[in-house]
Design an enzyme around this catalytic site. Structure first.
Site, PDB file in Angstrom:
ATOM      1  N   ASP A  49      -1.985  -0.394   5.800  1.00 54.21           N
ATOM      2  CA  ASP A  49      -2.288  -0.092   7.482  1.00 54.21           C
ATOM      3  C   ASP A  49      -3.321   0.140   7.431  1.00 54.21           C
ATOM      4  OD1 ASP A  49      -2.305   2.178   5.310  1.00 54.21           O
ATOM      5  OD2 ASP A  49      -2.987   3.480   6.542  1.00 54.21           O
TER       6      ASP A  49
ATOM      7  N   ASP B 243       0.921  -1.772   0.766  1.00 52.56           N
ATOM      8  CA  ASP B 243       0.356   0.208  -0.384  1.00 52.56           C
ATOM      9  C   ASP B 243       0.319   1.380   0.013  1.00 52.56           C
ATOM     10  OD1 ASP B 243      -2.269   1.136   0.168  1.00 52.56           O
ATOM     11  OD2 ASP B 243      -2.077   1.856   2.412  1.00 52.56           O
TER      12      ASP B 243
ATOM     13  N   ASP C  28      -0.263   5.663   0.772  1.00 52.53           N
ATOM     14  CA  ASP C  28      -0.379   5.640   2.014  1.00 52.53           C
ATOM     15  C   ASP C  28      -0.411   5.122   3.440  1.00 52.53           C
ATOM     16  OD1 ASP C  28      -1.259   8.759   1.049  1.00 52.53           O
ATOM     17  OD2 ASP C  28      -2.862   7.519  -0.009  1.00 52.53           O
TER      18      ASP C  28
END
Length: 269
Positions: free
Chosen positions: A219, A21, A23
């Protein structure tokens, strides 16, 4: 083949490919997470296949590649899998001919490249076949009004994802989720999502990477971990983005691994 540092070998040695991922994992805002460029370089040195997979529809693949290089990461366009590309694929096969778009210029280009005519700003906007929704910095009430009018007149509703927020240096910023929720609230419709936690982004990445065992590093429990499960993949959660240590510990089912950062996961430090 080179190996990862011994302290991190048990974390990722069993995998051929790593789906990252952006961000909250690779960067926050306009800065890499601590030692993330070194971590990605170590994965490459160990022969791991890399894919950058994002629900962020604000930029095109080429724009993400330029940002990765600017922040110290090697990357190719083929390695970047965006929700905009997934939207384009879904729309190209949908049979829709016209669209009302809530999204960045990159999303507008994806819709056009799918073969649809965008009706924003015209007298025909309320009669669009489909409303396409992605978060972008210039979102305003006029876009919300246009989207709701089109859906109430029968347009299908497709969105880039339902992320409530994404991490920025000054705290969380709204993602696509609040915009989608407002349109759903105003119309009673339920949007079809093509972003994480739907599996398509991960499946596209796997198709490009080829055979081998893969792990997702994210995240968010609700997008990355849930999307990985939907795609049949393991998921490691890092704590540089949306998920706290307490939330990660309480997750059911738990992530395959939890680390303070991508660097800790990969480099063991």
């Amino acid at each position: 083949m080179p190996s990862l540092p011994a302290t991190a070998a048990s974390a990722l040695s069993a995998y051929d490919h790593v789906l990252l991922d952006l961000d909250g994992v690779v960067w926050v805002g306009d800065a890499p997470t601590p030692r993330a460029p070194e971590a990605v370089a170590a994965l490459r040195a160990a022969g791991k296949g890399i894919s950058f997979v994002t629900n962020d529809g604000r930029n095109s693949e080429d724009e993400f590649v330029r940002k990765l290089w600017r922040l110290g990461f090697r990357a190719s366009r083929e390695e970047v899998v965006t929700v905009g590309g997934a939207l384009q694929h879904v729309l190209a096969e949908s049979g829709h001919r016209t669209a009302y778009v809530v999204g960045s210029p990159a999303v507008h280009r994806h819709v056009t490249d799918a073969g649809l005519r965008i009706l924003n700003g015209s007298d025909l906007a309320a009669g669009a076949d489909v409303v396409v929704v992605a978060a972008h910095d210039a979102f305003d009430y006029g876009e919300l009004r246009g989207a709701i009018r089109a859906v109430l007149r029968g347009a299908a509703l497709v969105c880039a994802g339902r992320d409530a927020t994404f991490p920025m240096p000054d705290g969380p910023w709204p993602g696509a989720g609040p915009i989608v929720a407002a349109i759903e609230s105003g119309t009673g419709a339920t949007a079809v999502s093509v972003g994480k936690p739907e599996p398509q982004l991960f499946l596209t990445a796997l198709d490009r990477l080829g055979p081998g065992r893969a792990v997702v590093v994210g995240d968010r429990l609700d997008a990355d971990a849930a999307g990985a499960r939907a795609a049949g993949l393991d998921c490691a959660i890092v704590l540089t983005g949306a998920t706290s240590a307490d939330e990660a510990r309480a997750a059911d089912p738990p992530p395959t691994r939890v680390a303070a950062s991508l660097a800790e996961l990969v480099l063991g430090e």
